[in-house]
Design an enzyme around this catalytic site. Structure first.
Site, PDB file in Angstrom:
ATOM      1  N   ASN A   1     -16.090  26.331 -24.773  1.00  0.00           N
ATOM      2  CA  ASN A   1     -16.669  25.210 -24.036  1.00  0.00           C
ATOM      3  C   ASN A   1     -16.446  25.367 -22.523  1.00  0.00           C
ATOM      4  O   ASN A   1     -15.334  25.673 -22.098  1.00  0.00           O
ATOM      5  CB  ASN A   1     -16.050  23.891 -24.498  1.00  0.00           C
ATOM      6  CG  ASN A   1     -16.337  23.624 -25.964  1.00  0.00           C
ATOM      7  OD1 ASN A   1     -17.362  24.040 -26.483  1.00  0.00           O
ATOM      8  ND2 ASN A   1     -15.410  22.951 -26.632  1.00  0.00           N
TER       9      ASN A   1
ATOM     10  N   LYS B   1     -16.149  28.253 -30.592  1.00  0.00           N
ATOM     11  CA  LYS B   1     -16.534  27.572 -29.353  1.00  0.00           C
ATOM     12  C   LYS B   1     -15.853  28.130 -28.109  1.00  0.00           C
ATOM     13  O   LYS B   1     -14.683  28.472 -28.123  1.00  0.00           O
ATOM     14  CB  LYS B   1     -16.180  26.089 -29.462  1.00  0.00           C
ATOM     15  CG  LYS B   1     -16.957  25.394 -30.542  1.00  0.00           C
ATOM     16  CD  LYS B   1     -18.276  24.903 -30.033  1.00  0.00           C
ATOM     17  CE  LYS B   1     -18.085  23.515 -29.487  1.00  0.00           C
ATOM     18  NZ  LYS B   1     -19.336  22.914 -29.123  1.00  0.00           N
TER      19      LYS B   1
ATOM     20  N   SER C   1       0.822  -1.218   0.000  1.00  0.00           N
ATOM     21  CA  SER C   1       0.000   0.000   0.000  1.00  0.00           C
ATOM     22  C   SER C   1       0.853   1.263   0.000  1.00  0.00           C
ATOM     23  O   SER C   1       0.314   2.378   0.021  1.00  0.00           O
ATOM     24  CB  SER C   1      -0.920   0.009   1.232  1.00  0.00           C
ATOM     25  OG  SER C   1      -0.152  -0.112   2.411  1.00  0.00           O
TER      26      SER C   1
ATOM     27  N   GLN D   1      -7.537  -2.021   4.399  1.00  0.00           N
ATOM     28  CA  GLN D   1      -6.491  -1.257   3.720  1.00  0.00           C
ATOM     29  C   GLN D   1      -7.049  -0.556   2.475  1.00  0.00           C
ATOM     30  O   GLN D   1      -6.516   0.457   2.029  1.00  0.00           O
ATOM     31  CB  GLN D   1      -5.342  -2.194   3.327  1.00  0.00           C
ATOM     32  CG  GLN D   1      -4.198  -1.521   2.597  1.00  0.00           C
ATOM     33  CD  GLN D   1      -2.988  -2.414   2.537  1.00  0.00           C
ATOM     34  OE1 GLN D   1      -2.349  -2.686   3.546  1.00  0.00           O
ATOM     35  NE2 GLN D   1      -2.662  -2.908   1.358  1.00  0.00           N
TER      36      GLN D   1
ATOM     37  N   SER E   1     -12.395  24.898 -29.424  1.00  0.00           N
ATOM     38  CA  SER E   1     -12.417  23.603 -30.099  1.00  0.00           C
ATOM     39  C   SER E   1     -11.332  23.626 -31.152  1.00  0.00           C
ATOM     40  O   SER E   1     -11.014  24.674 -31.712  1.00  0.00           O
ATOM     41  CB  SER E   1     -13.786  23.397 -30.738  1.00  0.00           C
ATOM     42  OG  SER E   1     -13.662  22.564 -31.864  1.00  0.00           O
TER      43      SER E   1
ATOM     44  N   THR F   1     -38.987  26.042 -13.562  1.00  0.00           N
ATOM     45  CA  THR F   1     -39.358  24.708 -13.079  1.00  0.00           C
ATOM     46  C   THR F   1     -39.490  23.869 -14.337  1.00  0.00           C
ATOM     47  O   THR F   1     -39.871  24.401 -15.394  1.00  0.00           O
ATOM     48  CB  THR F   1     -40.705  24.714 -12.312  1.00  0.00           C
ATOM     49  OG1 THR F   1     -41.729  25.121 -13.216  1.00  0.00           O
ATOM     50  CG2 THR F   1     -40.691  25.633 -11.108  1.00  0.00           C
TER      51      THR F   1
ATOM     52  N   ASN G   1      -2.867  -1.773  13.595  1.00  0.00           N
ATOM     53  CA  ASN G   1      -4.318  -1.585  13.472  1.00  0.00           C
ATOM     54  C   ASN G   1      -4.800  -0.288  14.125  1.00  0.00           C
ATOM     55  O   ASN G   1      -5.610   0.435  13.547  1.00  0.00           O
ATOM     56  CB  ASN G   1      -5.060  -2.781  14.072  1.00  0.00           C
ATOM     57  CG  ASN G   1      -4.739  -4.062  13.332  1.00  0.00           C
ATOM     58  OD1 ASN G   1      -4.074  -4.025  12.293  1.00  0.00           O
ATOM     59  ND2 ASN G   1      -5.192  -5.196  13.857  1.00  0.00           N
TER      60      ASN G   1
HETATM   61  N1  ARG Z   1      -1.468  -1.159   5.723  1.00  0.00           N
HETATM   62  C1  ARG Z   1      -2.458  -1.570   6.661  1.00  0.00           C
HETATM   63  C2  ARG Z   1      -3.772  -0.846   6.423  1.00  0.00           C
HETATM   64  O1  ARG Z   1      -3.754   0.144   5.788  1.00  0.00           O
HETATM   65  C3  ARG Z   1      -1.997  -1.267   8.049  1.00  0.00           C
HETATM   66  C4  ARG Z   1      -2.585  -2.145   9.069  1.00  0.00           C
HETATM   67  C5  ARG Z   1      -2.062  -3.517   8.871  1.00  0.00           C
HETATM   68  N2  ARG Z   1      -2.498  -4.388   9.902  1.00  0.00           N
HETATM   69  C6  ARG Z   1      -2.435  -5.716   9.787  1.00  0.00           C
HETATM   70  N3  ARG Z   1      -2.882  -6.397  10.767  1.00  0.00           N
HETATM   71  N4  ARG Z   1      -1.935  -6.286   8.720  1.00  0.00           N
HETATM   72  O2  ARG Z   1      -4.809  -1.263   6.848  1.00  0.00           O
END
Ligand code: ARG
Length: 475
Positions: A298, A296, A36, A335, A290, A168, A123
């Site tokens: 736009n 035009k 990510s 995530q 255009s 309307t 978490n």
């Molecule tokens: N990259 C994870 C997210 O955005 C972070 C939390 C990951 N926690 C886990 N138990 N794998 O949610």
């Protein structure tokens, strides 16, 4: 493939002897699926702020030494600088933002880095990051919405008593003041700000200390963390805190409604700037030519705002759908909360920038709109009201005006051009003063709270200005 998946390469960079390190950092060809870092790195500032506060709290509670906390803080400051200066060695193999920062911290300060994650889990860490970020974005959005509102008030003030056709069914209906029309959008954005404010209040809850899901086995000080990080209160249930993304859903819902308002306004700008309407001219920088049709102009920016509304709705739908089947507590699905959130936030904030710049340069063709507002068919309701004034029941007056309008249409004459004798054929209540009815008198007659009479609109404008004065550039 499978072999690759199971062997992988090992990345050891934290304190040796921690077995979880091995599984966490095993890299495989499939690892791209879980990475990510491409998008969550934008939370770096919040992540570092959360970690600094956490280290400080750990030291205050004697969970780690003051010396370790000082080293951690210093290391994190270096990392923040490196990221800002784009010198940070991002490594996709480290999966996400949190691991990248922790790994770098280990490189920079050694063993003390391993103590930062005491009494914390990714978490609750990612939950705090996203809440901090969302709060900031909502304040930004409120500021942008205030800017748009103030542009609307400026436009309303500039053409305060100009009448235009109100519609309307996209059929000309009754004259309204242009300022009244602008103030309608002021109201919508006022409600949008209220929605973001409301969402901000529920986002303003500090989840750290929830650990992975059950809380942490250390005497932490969560109130201290909340104060350090500028949260108003702490979460009440660790299981909820690590799996709750209601605030993201609420944000996306508020963003969707707000974009819907911009989309409706955009639709009007598109219509109004067409030759058919000819009500407004948008500044050159907000129109494009255009490549083939030289005439035009736009209204691309308005069209794009209208179009981008769809993707924000999509972000909301994606988020709701992602959440609906999740058992408590954290699941990796979560995530997927970020990209849609960022996308909606970016789309809305750039739309706000565009409108703040585009609205002030919008030129209203006063002659055109007030001319159309005065066209006779716009005044049919007023003529019915005129007959009511002479004692006729409204329904009857309405019927007479329906016939009279048809009569004018068939002969292609305006109500103003119809001789009094003709009027008399429909009702002998009609007198010379029927010709005094104009778009202006029509608007002036709507003199009730919320109506379009100039006095009411002036008062509404004043009221709106006061709201902006009190709010400044915030909620
Ligand atoms: N990259 C994870 C997210 O955005 C972070 C939390 C990951 N926690 C886990 N138990 N794998 O949610």
């Amino acid at each position: 493939m499978l072999e690759n998946f199971s062997t992988g390469r090992w990345r050891l960079f934290l304190e040796p002897g921690h077995p979880w390190v091995y599984s966490l950092y095993s890299m495989t060809d499939f690892s791209r699926y879980t990475v990510s870092i491409g998008y969550d790195r934008r939370l770096y500032h919040q992540d570092i702020a959360g970690s600094v506060a956490h280290a400080k709290m750990l030291a205050k509670q004697d969970i780690i030494s003051k010396d370790d906390a000082a080293q951690i803080t210093q290391g994190l400051e270096t990392i923040e600088r490196e990221i800002r200066e784009e010198k940070f060695p991002w490594d996709p193999a480290l999966e996400d933002l949190h691991m990248n920062i922790e790994s770098r911290l280990h490189q920079l300060i050694g063993a003390a880095a391993g103590r930062l994650h005491t009494a914390r889990s990714r978490n609750d860490q990612v939950a705090v990051d996203l809440r901090l970020y969302a709060k900031e974005v909502m304040s930004e959005i409120a500021k942008g919405l205030r800017g748009v509102q103030s542009a609307l008030l400026e436009l309303a003030g500039r053409h305060q008593n100009v009448v235009m056709p109100g519609y309307t069914h996209l059929q000309r209906a009754q004259p309204v003041l242009f300022a009244h029309h602008m103030l309608a959008y002021f109201e919508m954005f006022q409600r949008d700000i209220g929605r973001f404010q409301d969402c901000h209040r529920r986002t303003d809850v500090m989840p750290l200390g929830s650990g992975a899901l059950a809380g942490v086995a250390y005497q932490t000080d969560r109130e201290f963390l909340a104060a350090e990080l500028g949260f108003s209160r702490i979460s009440q249930n660790s299981m909820d805190a690590v799996s709750d993304r209601d605030f993201v859903v609420e944000f996306l819902a508020a963003a969707s409604v707000c974009m819907m308002h911009f989309s409706r306004m955009s639709e009007e700008l598109v219509l109004w700037s067409s030759s058919e309407f000819g009500f407004i001219r948008l500044a050159d920088e907000f129109t494009t030519g255009s490549s083939i049709m030289p005439q035009k102009r736009n209204p691309d920016f308005a069209e794009l705002a209208r179009g981008k509304t769809g993707r924000v709705y999509g972000d909301l739908m994606g988020m709701l759908t992602m959440l609906k089947g999740l058992p408590l507590t954290y699941n990796r699905d979560l995530q997927e909360d970020k990209e849609g959130f960022f996308d909606a936030a970016d789309t809305l904030t750039t739309t706000l920038e565009v409108f703040q710049a585009m609205l002030p340069g919008m030129k209203l063709n006063e002659e055109r709109v007030s001319g159309l507002a005065g066209e006779s068919q716009m005044l049919a309701t007023d003529l019915a009201d005129y007959l009511v004034g002479k004692g006729m029941p409204f329904r009857e007056a309405h019927g007479i005006m329906r016939e009279l309008s048809q009569h004018c249409d068939d002969r292609n004459v305006g109500l103003q051009d119809l001789p009094l004798e003709e009027y008399k054929k429909f009702s002998d209540h009609f007198e010379r003063d029927v010709y005094d009815i104009t778009a202006e008198s029509s608007a002036a007659a709507r003199d009730n709270p919320g109506g379009t009479a100039p006095g009411r609109v002036a008062a509404a404008l004043e009221e709106a200005r006061k709201i902006l004065e009190v709010a400044g550039d915030g909620f």
